[in-house]
Design an enzyme around this catalytic site. Structure first.
Site, PDB file in Angstrom:
ATOM      1  CD  GLU A 156      13.134   1.256   9.758  1.00 50.97           C
ATOM      2  OE1 GLU A 156      13.393   2.245  10.468  1.00 50.97           O
ATOM      3  OE2 GLU A 156      13.927   0.320   9.576  1.00 50.97           O
ATOM      4  CD  GLU A 200       9.417  13.033  11.509  1.00 49.02           C
ATOM      5  OE1 GLU A 200       8.256  12.623  11.663  1.00 49.02           O
ATOM      6  OE2 GLU A 200      10.300  12.383  10.944  1.00 49.02           O
ATOM      7  CE  LYS A 231      -1.809   3.003   1.984  1.00 40.71           C
ATOM      8  NZ  LYS A 231      -1.569   4.399   1.544  1.00 40.71           N
TER       9      LYS A 231
HETATM   10  P1  NAD Z   1       1.990   8.565   7.420  1.00 38.32           P
HETATM   11  O1  NAD Z   1       2.101   7.784   8.676  1.00 38.32           O
HETATM   12  O2  NAD Z   1       0.926   9.611   7.332  1.00 38.32           O
HETATM   13  O3  NAD Z   1       1.723   7.608   6.190  1.00 38.32           O
HETATM   14  C1  NAD Z   1       2.577   6.535   5.910  1.00 38.32           C
HETATM   15  C2  NAD Z   1       1.773   5.442   5.240  1.00 38.32           C
HETATM   16  O4  NAD Z   1       0.801   4.964   6.166  1.00 38.32           O
HETATM   17  C3  NAD Z   1       1.000   5.916   4.004  1.00 38.32           C
HETATM   18  O5  NAD Z   1       1.000   4.893   3.042  1.00 38.32           O
HETATM   19  C4  NAD Z   1      -0.395   6.140   4.561  1.00 38.32           C
HETATM   20  O6  NAD Z   1      -1.407   6.018   3.606  1.00 38.32           O
HETATM   21  C5  NAD Z   1      -0.489   5.018   5.578  1.00 38.32           C
HETATM   22  N1  NAD Z   1      -1.474   5.260   6.649  1.00 38.32           N
HETATM   23  C6  NAD Z   1      -1.860   6.443   7.176  1.00 38.32           C
HETATM   24  N2  NAD Z   1      -2.792   6.238   8.133  1.00 38.32           N
HETATM   25  C7  NAD Z   1      -2.999   4.895   8.207  1.00 38.32           C
HETATM   26  C8  NAD Z   1      -3.828   4.056   9.016  1.00 38.32           C
HETATM   27  N3  NAD Z   1      -4.653   4.549   9.928  1.00 38.32           N
HETATM   28  N4  NAD Z   1      -3.754   2.719   8.837  1.00 38.32           N
HETATM   29  C9  NAD Z   1      -2.898   2.191   7.933  1.00 38.32           C
HETATM   30  N5  NAD Z   1      -2.104   2.935   7.131  1.00 38.32           N
HETATM   31  C10 NAD Z   1      -2.147   4.270   7.265  1.00 38.32           C
HETATM   32  O7  NAD Z   1       3.423   9.165   7.140  1.00 38.32           O
HETATM   33  P2  NAD Z   1       3.852  10.095   5.923  1.00 38.32           P
HETATM   34  O8  NAD Z   1       3.426  11.485   6.218  1.00 38.32           O
HETATM   35  O9  NAD Z   1       3.424   9.470   4.636  1.00 38.32           O
HETATM   36  O10 NAD Z   1       5.446   9.956   5.957  1.00 38.32           O
HETATM   37  C11 NAD Z   1       6.236  10.769   6.731  1.00 38.32           C
HETATM   38  C12 NAD Z   1       6.690  10.018   7.971  1.00 38.32           C
HETATM   39  O11 NAD Z   1       7.402   8.851   7.576  1.00 38.32           O
HETATM   40  C13 NAD Z   1       7.655  10.808   8.831  1.00 38.32           C
HETATM   41  O12 NAD Z   1       7.304  10.656  10.178  1.00 38.32           O
HETATM   42  C14 NAD Z   1       8.991  10.153   8.551  1.00 38.32           C
HETATM   43  O13 NAD Z   1       9.939  10.288   9.574  1.00 38.32           O
HETATM   44  C15 NAD Z   1       8.584   8.743   8.349  1.00 38.32           C
HETATM   45  N6  NAD Z   1       9.627   7.994   7.632  1.00 38.32           N
HETATM   46  C16 NAD Z   1      10.408   7.117   8.349  1.00 38.32           C
HETATM   47  C17 NAD Z   1      11.438   6.425   7.707  1.00 38.32           C
HETATM   48  C18 NAD Z   1      12.328   5.472   8.470  1.00 38.32           C
HETATM   49  O14 NAD Z   1      13.023   4.687   7.838  1.00 38.32           O
HETATM   50  N7  NAD Z   1      12.338   5.496   9.795  1.00 38.32           N
HETATM   51  C19 NAD Z   1      11.663   6.624   6.351  1.00 38.32           C
HETATM   52  C20 NAD Z   1      10.846   7.522   5.660  1.00 38.32           C
HETATM   53  C21 NAD Z   1       9.828   8.200   6.314  1.00 38.32           C
END
Ligand code: NAD
Length: 501
Positions: free
Chosen positions: A270, A404, A194
């Protein structure tokens, strides 16, 4: 072999205009519409224009994709394939991603605003290396025969887990997805990905390339859709054995709840970060400043391990700020991300731009000193730009120094001694990465031991290769991507005890 790559801004724009975007979900080896016909626009954040109406999957589409992956798992078309045959698929897969680098880079740039040179120079080559690395692992994974009493034989086999639900973020859309799907598939699992709904284009293309490489249908499926719908359905699905997630800490917590509410599937996370870069008075300041600038402004600060907290010793504090200011101005000017000369693209979306500006307002209100930036780019009102920003005089209780922000905003703290630097660095719910800048290696060793972070760089920032486990302490996650440690997370051990008498 790398396919033809445009060289100029004009050529990239022409290539973008001619791009044919695959807009379906990818289930059972085919591009399909969502069951209810729903679509979701992907908006280019540099222009505000809609670049694609992508199929937007819901729970029934997740059901279809998981059923396809489950059928592939059950009949063993992938996990029972000879390891060397799976390795051949991986080799062709990596070659195809490399050959289509220009197209894949373009898909990243128009969906989330990343400068084309970054997409082409970092994201796509790193994805190729990831596929090659995990492909090479396939026939190196081995179980063991343990040392038992003479009348028994004990075999510990290492087996794949089943259907993996991968949920990924938009900041490196293809690369973050590849960090999941490559080890999952190499270990013999089947996958439903996804992708982040803001930038799913390259992931759909990736699934087609896996088929073109000879991967069996059903083994790698992609369901684009909203997190709280498609993502949630995947996390709750009883036939998904593990969720592998990259995204925010808040969503990660939700996924653990979903695992508990459903089948106790494994959940590897992650998540976010607020990584400190600690600069001591004996650091090579030219190198440290350059790395500090790149560490927060690359990808417009939308990097999980961004060095967003600058911890600078009082003896070099003013000089550091002066040099940092000059270097940031020299390196990061906003521009059209399709221009190979551009180093700073927009943020991923207008809503994210507004959120970042909100954090900047909080920083000013809390009394932090705005050294530069802090605004939109007035010359590009159509794009979601935020100019590189530096706050000094930051204290740990200020939101700008704790949260963040995920944008081009650096928060600079002053410290007096090593103990204070460590205390400041560890005063965070996150623990993804950290760096130490010093000529004194004894001090560096001491500080590495004291820092609460999964990845620590000494006299560099962001360096590494596929042997490096990547992941965080504390609320930055509970797993490691890349490395052999990662592939073990997509397998389970089976103990078989044979009585011999
Ligand atoms: P997000 O949590 O909003 O979304 C990430 C993914 O989760 C997307 O595919 C989204 O559609 C899905 N998602 C959102 N709500 C959900 C739910 N209730 N149930 C299941 N899936 C759901 O994060 P974002 O804004 O897309 O990405 C930014 C974040 O990602 C930042 O916090 C960043 O630090 C983190 N990140 C971490 C790493 C790592 O390796 N630690 C790498 C890249 C990004």
């Amino acid at each position: 072999m790398v396919g033809a790559v445009p060289a100029s801004h004009t050529e990239w724009r022409a290539r973008a205009a001619a791009l044919r975007i695959e807009s379906g979900l990818f289930i059972d080896g085919h591009s399909v519409a969502a069951a209810d016909g729903a679509t979701l626009a992907v908006i280019n954040p540099a222009t505000g224009a809609t670049v694609a109406e992508m199929a937007c999957g819901g729970a029934s589409d997740v059901d279809r994709a998981v059923a396809s992956a489950r059928a592939a798992w059950d009949d063993g078309r992938w996990r029972h394939m000879a390891p060397r045959d799976r390795m051949a698929v991986f080799r062709r897969f990596a070659d195809l991603v490399e050959a289509n680098a220009a197209e894949l880079a373009l898909l990243e740039t128009i969906a989330m605003g990343k400068p084309i040179n970054d997409a082409l120079g970092v994201d796509i080559p790193e994805a190729v290396v990831t596929i090659r690395y995990f492909g090479e692992c396939i026939d190196k994974i081995a179980g063991s025969v343990t040392n038992t009493a003479h009348n028994a034989l004990h075999i510990v086999a290492r087996e794949p887990i089943g259907v993996i639900g991968a949920i990924s973020a938009w900041n490196y859309p293809l690369l973050m997805a590849t960090w999941k799907i490559a080890p999952a598939l190499a270990a013999g699992n089947c996958v439903v990905l996804k992708p982040a709904e803001r930038a799913p284009l390259s992931c759909v293309r990736l699934a087609q390339l896996f088929i073109d490489a000879g991967g069996p249908p059903g083994v790698f499926n992609v369901v684009n859709g909203r997190g709280p719908e498609a993502g949630r359905a995947l996390a709750l699905h009883p036939d998904v054995a593990k969720i592998s997630f990259t995204g925010s800490t808040a969503t990660g917590k939700q996924l653990m709840i979903h695992a508990g509410e459903s089948n106790l599937k494994r959940v590897s996370l992650e998540t976010g970060g607020k990584s400190p870069q600690i600069v001591l008075p004996d650091a090579d300041l030219d190198v440290a400043v350059d790395a500090a600038v790149r560490g927060i402004f690359d990808n417009s600060g939308q990097v999980c391990n961004a060095g967003s907290r600058l911890l600078v010793h009082e003896a070099i504090h003013d000089e550091f700020i002066a040099r940092f200011t000059d270097r940031a101005a020299a390196l990061y000017a906003p521009g059209d991300p399709l221009d190979p000369a551009t180093s700073l693209g927009p943020l991923v979306a207008r809503a994210h731009q507004q959120a970042v500006l909100g954090w900047i307002d909080k920083g000013i209100a809390s009394g932090a000193c705005l050294e530069f930036g802090g605004t939109v780019d007035p010359t590009r009102p159509q794009g979601a730009y935020v100019l590189p920003t530096l706050f000094s005089g930051v204290r740990p209780d200020m939101a700008v120094g704790r949260e963040e922000i995920f944008g081009p905003v650096a928060a600079l703290f002053k410290f007096r001694n090593e103990a204070e630097a460590i205390a400041l660095a560890n005063d965070s719910p996150y623990g993804l990465a950290a760096s130490i800048w010093t000529a004194d290696l004894k001090r560096a060793h001491r500080m590495v031991k004291a820092l609460e972070a999964g990845v620590i760089w000494v006299n560099c920032f962001g360096d590494g290769d596929m042997t490096q486990p990547f992941g965080g302490y504390k609320q930055s996650g509970n797993t490691r991507d890349k490395s052999l440690e990662c592939i073990a997370g997509y397998m389970q051990s089976k103990s078989a005890w044979f009585a011999l008498d």
